[in-house]
Write a protein that holds these residues in place. Structure first.
Motif, short mmCIF file in Angstrom:
data_model
loop_
_atom_site.label_atom_id
_atom_site.label_comp_id
_atom_site.label_asym_id
_atom_site.label_seq_id
_atom_site.Cartn_x
_atom_site.Cartn_y
_atom_site.Cartn_z
N SER A 1 36.33 -1.49 27.59
CA SER A 1 35.24 -2.26 26.98
C SER A 1 34.71 -1.53 25.76
N VAL A 2 34.10 -2.30 24.89
CA VAL A 2 33.54 -1.74 23.66
C VAL A 2 32.41 -0.77 23.99
N GLU A 3 31.62 -1.12 25.00
CA GLU A 3 30.51 -0.24 25.38
C GLU A 3 31.02 1.09 25.93
N ARG B 1 32.17 7.91 22.49
CA ARG B 1 31.89 8.49 21.16
C ARG B 1 30.56 9.22 21.15
N LEU B 2 29.57 8.69 21.88
CA LEU B 2 28.27 9.36 21.99
C LEU B 2 28.43 10.69 22.72
N GLY C 1 25.32 9.45 16.81
CA GLY C 1 24.04 9.84 17.38
C GLY C 1 23.49 8.74 18.28
N GLU C 2 22.34 9.04 18.91
CA GLU C 2 21.73 8.08 19.83
C GLU C 2 21.25 6.83 19.11
N ARG D 1 25.36 -0.83 20.17
CA ARG D 1 25.34 -1.49 21.48
C ARG D 1 24.59 -2.82 21.39
N ARG D 2 23.48 -2.85 20.61
CA ARG D 2 22.77 -4.11 20.42
C ARG D 2 23.65 -5.13 19.72
#
Length: 76
Positions: A47-49, A55-56, A62-63, A70-71
């Motif tokens: 999944s993309v998430e 990657r985070l 960064g956060e 994510r949004r």
């Protein structure tokens, strides 16, 4: 009586024929493996998430960037 002198395909013709046959054999086997995996539903999906979270964790983003991306993904 033949009006031409035939030497057959020669070594190059037989060699190429052998190479093509081997390639067709292995291509067919690989195709059957891929097809059977798709039929059984064993296609790996990410999944993309999950990619964003990875990657985070690696520190590539960064956060703030993570939250923004994510949004964007959830809006679509």
């Amino acid at each position: 009586m033949h009006w031409y002198q035939s030497y057959g395909m020669g070594w190059m013709g037989y060699g190429l024929m052998g190479i093509v046959m081997i390639m067709l054999f292995f291509g067919s086997v690989a195709g059957l493996i891929v097809l059977s995996r798709r039929i059984r539903g064993e296609v790996p999906t990410v999944s993309v998430e999950a990619v964003l979270a990875e990657r985070l964790a690696k520190g590539e983003i960064g956060e703030d960037e993570y939250a923004r991306l994510r949004r964007l993904v959830r809006e679509r």
